[in-house]
Design a protein around this motif. Structure first.
Motif, PDB file in Angstrom:
ATOM      1  N   SER A  61       0.818  -1.206   0.000  1.00 25.22           N
ATOM      2  CA  SER A  61       0.000   0.000   0.000  1.00 25.22           C
ATOM      3  C   SER A  61       0.858   1.266   0.000  1.00 25.22           C
ATOM      4  O   SER A  61       1.879   1.339   0.679  1.00 25.22           O
ATOM      5  N   GLU A  62       0.434   2.246  -0.769  1.00 28.75           N
ATOM      6  CA  GLU A  62       1.167   3.512  -0.863  1.00 28.75           C
ATOM      7  C   GLU A  62       0.418   4.643  -0.161  1.00 28.75           C
ATOM      8  O   GLU A  62       0.718   5.815  -0.394  1.00 28.75           O
ATOM      9  N   VAL A  63      -0.533   4.317   0.706  1.00 27.09           N
ATOM     10  CA  VAL A  63      -1.328   5.386   1.341  1.00 27.09           C
ATOM     11  C   VAL A  63      -0.449   6.341   2.148  1.00 27.09           C
ATOM     12  O   VAL A  63      -0.788   7.517   2.279  1.00 27.09           O
ATOM     13  N   ILE A  65       2.618   7.304   1.356  1.00 27.93           N
ATOM     14  CA  ILE A  65       3.576   8.106   0.579  1.00 27.93           C
ATOM     15  C   ILE A  65       2.936   8.926  -0.537  1.00 27.93           C
ATOM     16  O   ILE A  65       3.619   9.638  -1.249  1.00 27.93           O
ATOM     17  N   ARG A  66       1.639   8.789  -0.735  1.00 25.51           N
ATOM     18  CA  ARG A  66       1.048   9.700  -1.722  1.00 25.51           C
ATOM     19  C   ARG A  66      -0.437   9.964  -1.451  1.00 25.51           C
ATOM     20  O   ARG A  66      -1.144   9.099  -0.924  1.00 25.51           O
ATOM     21  N   ASP A  67      -0.868  11.187  -1.836  1.00 28.11           N
ATOM     22  CA  ASP A  67      -2.278  11.564  -1.717  1.00 28.11           C
ATOM     23  C   ASP A  67      -2.903  11.699  -3.092  1.00 28.11           C
ATOM     24  O   ASP A  67      -4.120  11.780  -3.215  1.00 28.11           O
ATOM     25  N   ARG A  69      -4.405  10.818  -6.473  1.00 25.76           N
ATOM     26  CA  ARG A  69      -5.059   9.664  -7.106  1.00 25.76           C
ATOM     27  C   ARG A  69      -4.472   9.443  -8.489  1.00 25.76           C
ATOM     28  O   ARG A  69      -4.429  10.383  -9.293  1.00 25.76           O
ATOM     29  N   GLN A  70      -3.994   8.237  -8.780  1.00 27.09           N
ATOM     30  CA  GLN A  70      -3.478   7.941 -10.114  1.00 27.09           C
ATOM     31  C   GLN A  70      -4.651   7.672 -11.052  1.00 27.09           C
ATOM     32  O   GLN A  70      -5.582   6.957 -10.711  1.00 27.09           O
ATOM     33  N   ILE A  71      -4.540   8.297 -12.232  1.00 23.75           N
ATOM     34  CA  ILE A  71      -5.646   8.257 -13.198  1.00 23.75           C
ATOM     35  C   ILE A  71      -5.162   7.626 -14.499  1.00 23.75           C
ATOM     36  O   ILE A  71      -4.073   7.984 -14.959  1.00 23.75           O
ATOM     37  N   PRO A  72      -5.926   6.716 -15.123  1.00 20.69           N
ATOM     38  CA  PRO A  72      -7.268   6.243 -14.760  1.00 20.69           C
ATOM     39  C   PRO A  72      -7.291   5.038 -13.809  1.00 20.69           C
ATOM     40  O   PRO A  72      -8.357   4.532 -13.487  1.00 20.69           O
ATOM     41  N   PHE A  73      -6.102   4.662 -13.365  1.00 21.79           N
ATOM     42  CA  PHE A  73      -5.890   3.455 -12.567  1.00 21.79           C
ATOM     43  C   PHE A  73      -6.721   3.405 -11.266  1.00 21.79           C
ATOM     44  O   PHE A  73      -7.213   2.339 -10.881  1.00 21.79           O
ATOM     45  N   GLU A  74      -6.928   4.541 -10.607  1.00 23.22           N
ATOM     46  CA  GLU A  74      -7.654   4.534  -9.332  1.00 23.22           C
ATOM     47  C   GLU A  74      -9.030   5.210  -9.449  1.00 23.22           C
ATOM     48  O   GLU A  74      -9.517   5.814  -8.487  1.00 23.22           O
ATOM     49  N   THR A 154      15.648   2.326 -10.461  1.00 23.74           N
ATOM     50  CA  THR A 154      14.698   1.406 -11.100  1.00 23.74           C
ATOM     51  C   THR A 154      13.256   1.556 -10.631  1.00 23.74           C
ATOM     52  O   THR A 154      12.345   1.065 -11.279  1.00 23.74           O
ATOM     53  N   HIS A 155      13.010   2.166  -9.489  1.00 23.81           N
ATOM     54  CA  HIS A 155      11.626   2.337  -9.038  1.00 23.81           C
ATOM     55  C   HIS A 155      11.451   3.743  -8.489  1.00 23.81           C
ATOM     56  O   HIS A 155      12.277   4.199  -7.716  1.00 23.81           O
ATOM     57  N   VAL A 156      10.398   4.425  -8.901  1.00 18.52           N
ATOM     58  CA  VAL A 156      10.261   5.826  -8.475  1.00 18.52           C
ATOM     59  C   VAL A 156       9.809   5.970  -7.018  1.00 18.52           C
ATOM     60  O   VAL A 156       9.960   7.039  -6.438  1.00 18.52           O
ATOM     61  N   PHE A 157       9.250   4.917  -6.433  1.00 24.56           N
ATOM     62  CA  PHE A 157       8.829   4.999  -5.021  1.00 24.56           C
ATOM     63  C   PHE A 157       9.673   4.133  -4.087  1.00 24.56           C
ATOM     64  O   PHE A 157       9.454   4.105  -2.897  1.00 24.56           O
ATOM     65  N   ARG A 158      10.616   3.362  -4.652  1.00 20.21           N
ATOM     66  CA  ARG A 158      11.396   2.445  -3.807  1.00 20.21           C
ATOM     67  C   ARG A 158      12.862   2.752  -3.954  1.00 20.21           C
ATOM     68  O   ARG A 158      13.313   3.098  -5.030  1.00 20.21           O
ATOM     69  N   ILE A 215       1.994  10.715 -12.892  1.00 23.39           N
ATOM     70  CA  ILE A 215       2.625   9.817 -11.903  1.00 23.39           C
ATOM     71  C   ILE A 215       2.459   8.369 -12.355  1.00 23.39           C
ATOM     72  O   ILE A 215       3.392   7.572 -12.309  1.00 23.39           O
ATOM     73  N   LEU A 216       1.263   8.047 -12.823  1.00 25.55           N
ATOM     74  CA  LEU A 216       1.025   6.674 -13.290  1.00 25.55           C
ATOM     75  C   LEU A 216       1.911   6.345 -14.489  1.00 25.55           C
ATOM     76  O   LEU A 216       2.466   5.241 -14.586  1.00 25.55           O
ATOM     77  N   THR A 217       2.084   7.311 -15.383  1.00 27.10           N
ATOM     78  CA  THR A 217       2.923   7.078 -16.560  1.00 27.10           C
ATOM     79  C   THR A 217       4.365   6.761 -16.139  1.00 27.10           C
ATOM     80  O   THR A 217       5.023   5.916 -16.734  1.00 27.10           O
ATOM     81  N   PHE A 218       4.830   7.426 -15.088  1.00 28.59           N
ATOM     82  CA  PHE A 218       6.191   7.161 -14.612  1.00 28.59           C
ATOM     83  C   PHE A 218       6.291   5.885 -13.783  1.00 28.59           C
ATOM     84  O   PHE A 218       7.246   5.128 -13.924  1.00 28.59           O
ATOM     85  N   ALA A 219       5.312   5.674 -12.905  1.00 27.36           N
ATOM     86  CA  ALA A 219       5.451   4.577 -11.931  1.00 27.36           C
ATOM     87  C   ALA A 219       5.010   3.236 -12.502  1.00 27.36           C
ATOM     88  O   ALA A 219       5.620   2.205 -12.242  1.00 27.36           O
ATOM     89  N   GLY A 220       3.943   3.255 -13.305  1.00 29.26           N
ATOM     90  CA  GLY A 220       3.326   2.000 -13.735  1.00 29.26           C
ATOM     91  C   GLY A 220       4.214   1.157 -14.626  1.00 29.26           C
ATOM     92  O   GLY A 220       4.238  -0.059 -14.520  1.00 29.26           O
ATOM     93  N   GLY A 221       4.942   1.790 -15.511  1.00 27.45           N
ATOM     94  CA  GLY A 221       5.742   1.020 -16.461  1.00 27.45           C
ATOM     95  C   GLY A 221       7.219   1.071 -16.168  1.00 27.45           C
ATOM     96  O   GLY A 221       8.039   0.930 -17.075  1.00 27.45           O
ATOM     97  N   ARG A 222       7.579   1.302 -14.934  1.00 30.41           N
ATOM     98  CA  ARG A 222       8.991   1.484 -14.604  1.00 30.41           C
ATOM     99  C   ARG A 222       9.683   0.150 -14.298  1.00 30.41           C
ATOM    100  O   ARG A 222      10.287  -0.459 -15.156  1.00 30.41           O
ATOM    101  N   ASP A 223       9.524  -0.335 -13.047  1.00 32.95           N
ATOM    102  CA  ASP A 223      10.197  -1.585 -12.687  1.00 32.95           C
ATOM    103  C   ASP A 223       9.663  -2.758 -13.508  1.00 32.95           C
ATOM    104  O   ASP A 223      10.385  -3.715 -13.780  1.00 32.95           O
ATOM    105  N   THR A 224       8.397  -2.669 -13.917  1.00 30.87           N
ATOM    106  CA  THR A 224       7.808  -3.754 -14.715  1.00 30.87           C
ATOM    107  C   THR A 224       8.547  -3.919 -16.042  1.00 30.87           C
ATOM    108  O   THR A 224       8.976  -5.022 -16.389  1.00 30.87           O
ATOM    109  N   HIS A 269       0.878  -8.619  -8.624  1.00 31.37           N
ATOM    110  CA  HIS A 269      -0.558  -8.510  -8.362  1.00 31.37           C
ATOM    111  C   HIS A 269      -0.983  -7.054  -8.224  1.00 31.37           C
ATOM    112  O   HIS A 269      -0.137  -6.166  -8.136  1.00 31.37           O
ATOM    113  N   MET A 270      -2.279  -6.830  -8.264  1.00 35.10           N
ATOM    114  CA  MET A 270      -2.830  -5.494  -8.049  1.00 35.10           C
ATOM    115  C   MET A 270      -4.071  -5.641  -7.190  1.00 35.10           C
ATOM    116  O   MET A 270      -4.838  -6.584  -7.364  1.00 35.10           O
ATOM    117  N   GLY A 271      -4.262  -4.702  -6.277  1.00 33.19           N
ATOM    118  CA  GLY A 271      -5.355  -4.827  -5.320  1.00 33.19           C
ATOM    119  C   GLY A 271      -6.670  -4.205  -5.773  1.00 33.19           C
ATOM    120  O   GLY A 271      -6.748  -3.493  -6.775  1.00 33.19           O
TER     121      GLY A 271
END
Ligand code: EMZ
Length: 385
Positions: A61-63, A65-67, A69-74, A154-158, A215-224, A269-271
């Motif tokens: 969970s990233e609750v 470290i961020r407020d 909302r990633q769009i359209p993912f969330e 390799t990861h923008v949040f890790r 944010i989603l554009t940067f984070a979603g396809g990064r480490d993956t 996985h994704m929640g």
């Protein structure tokens, strides 16, 4: 076991229970493990919502470290559909010839560079560079921006010692703020300016919404993407006969790419958050609790895939869910697939074989499950064709 193998840690739990609970920062998650159930839950966005507190559907969970909302993912339908309508054309640009040509030029020169070196560490010497440079094409920004992306790792949040690094996340948020400011004063053709000018349902996007998309554009396809590229190199190094086969039988490349994506399933996985009391495989899911759709487990489901733990390069029936399923299927999938196509084409053309020198595996831990997702370090030597 070969060094490039990725064993399936979920098999027993998938066959015997179908669901397995893990803890995540005191907000437990029921992992859904069978393909059929994963699809059913992914389809049922009303019961299994993506529109929870920002960051809560991500595991971990990233609750905290961020407020934003990633769009359209969330965002759930119907609003989700309106955002997809805006974004789909942009994210389908990888199908255009000039996009592929730019990507081919980048990847071709990267391969030429690594052939000239005695050996490389593939993550920092190849995959991170490839992903960061390719991202400049997706964003339609100058290629020089890649140097900034590379500096984030390799990861923008890790970071190496912190799976949820708030300081690091702040770097990205500051960068995005600065880029939106620039686009406001000096519009260009990049994604920032395009979003500033765009409307959804007759209304201009707010700054917060633009940030959520970026944010989603940067984070979603990064480490993956980085793991996908690295794992593919490790596999081809370990299986020279497969590189030869791909070279000799170009007609199987499209299928081979889907198979590699299935096997490596770069996003474990994704929640989702349950909006009401529900049930998966006779396990109760309480309202406001979390489940995760375990793509990695679903992609090894023995009731669907023959020889699920083998890479069958020309696998014919391959209904994998590595890019998710239903409403929230991956927006970046076209970009990711195009990267893989160009990468395989260029490797076949330029590389005779790759030596697998040494590796340090990257193992994710989810409760009782240890899953190899890629490598922390991978040393390879490329030999020219
Ligand atoms: C989120 C997620 C999206 C999350 C498709 O996946 O990717 C993760 O790597 C990020 O940490 O914020 O963007």
């Amino acid at each position: 076991m070969k060094p490039s193998d990725h064993p399936d840690p979920f098999q027993q739990a998938r066959v015997e229970q179908g669901v397995s609970e893990i803890d995540d920062q005191n907000d437990p998650v029921q992992m859904v493990l069978r393909l059929k159930d994963v699809r059913k839950c992914a389809h049922n966005w009303k019961t299994y919502s993506s529109e929870a507190t920002p960051g809560r559907i991500v595991v971990p969970s990233e609750v905290n470290i961020r407020d934003t909302r990633q769009i359209p993912f969330e965002v759930d339908p119907p609003k989700h559909g309106a955002f997809r309508e805006l974004l789909d054309p942009w994210f389908k640009r990888p199908l255009q010839d000039d996009y592929r040509d730019k990507l081919r030029a980048q990847i071709s020169s990267l391969i030429t560079e690594v052939i000239q070196q005695n050996s490389i560490e593939a993550i920092h010497g190849f995959s991170l560079l490839l992903q960061s440079r390719a991202l400049t094409i997706l964003m339609n920004t100058p290629e020089s921006e890649a140097d900034t992306f590379i500096s984030w790792g390799t990861h923008v949040f890790r970071s190496e010692d912190d799976p949820l690094d708030a300081g690091k996340a702040q770097q990205l948020y500051d960068y995005i703020d600065q880029k939106i400011d620039e686009a406001e004063t000096k519009p260009s053709e990049d994604l920032f300016s395009t979003l500033l000018a765009a409307e959804v349902e007759g209304q201009k996007l707010t700054r917060e919404q633009i940030k959520g998309i970026i944010i989603l554009t940067f984070a979603g396809g990064r480490d993956t993407v980085i793991n996908m590229v690295t794992n593919t190199l490790a596999y081809l190094a370990d299986h020279p006969e497969s590189l030869k086969r791909l070279r000799d039988e170009p007609e199987i490349r499209t299928r081979a790419i889907e198979e590699l994506i299935r096997y490596f399933s770069p996003l474990t996985h994704m929640g989702r958050v349950a909006t009401e009391d529900a049930q998966v495989c006779e396990h109760a899911i309480k309202a406001d609790s979390r489940i995760s759709l375990c793509w990695a487990s679903a992609n090894r489901d023995e009731t669907v895939f023959e020889k699920p733990n083998e890479i069958v390069l020309d696998r014919k029936i391959n209904p994998h869910v590595a890019f998710g399923f239903a409403t929230h299927n991956c927006l970046g999938a076209t970009h990711a697939r195009t990267i893989m196509q160009v990468l395989i084409d260029e490797l076949c053309e330029k590389v005779d074989h790759i030596d697998f020198l040494n590796a340090e595996e990257n193992i994710e831990q989810w409760g009782e499950f240890d899953r190899k997702v890629g490598y922390h370090k991978l040393y390879l030597a490329f030999h020219s064709a």
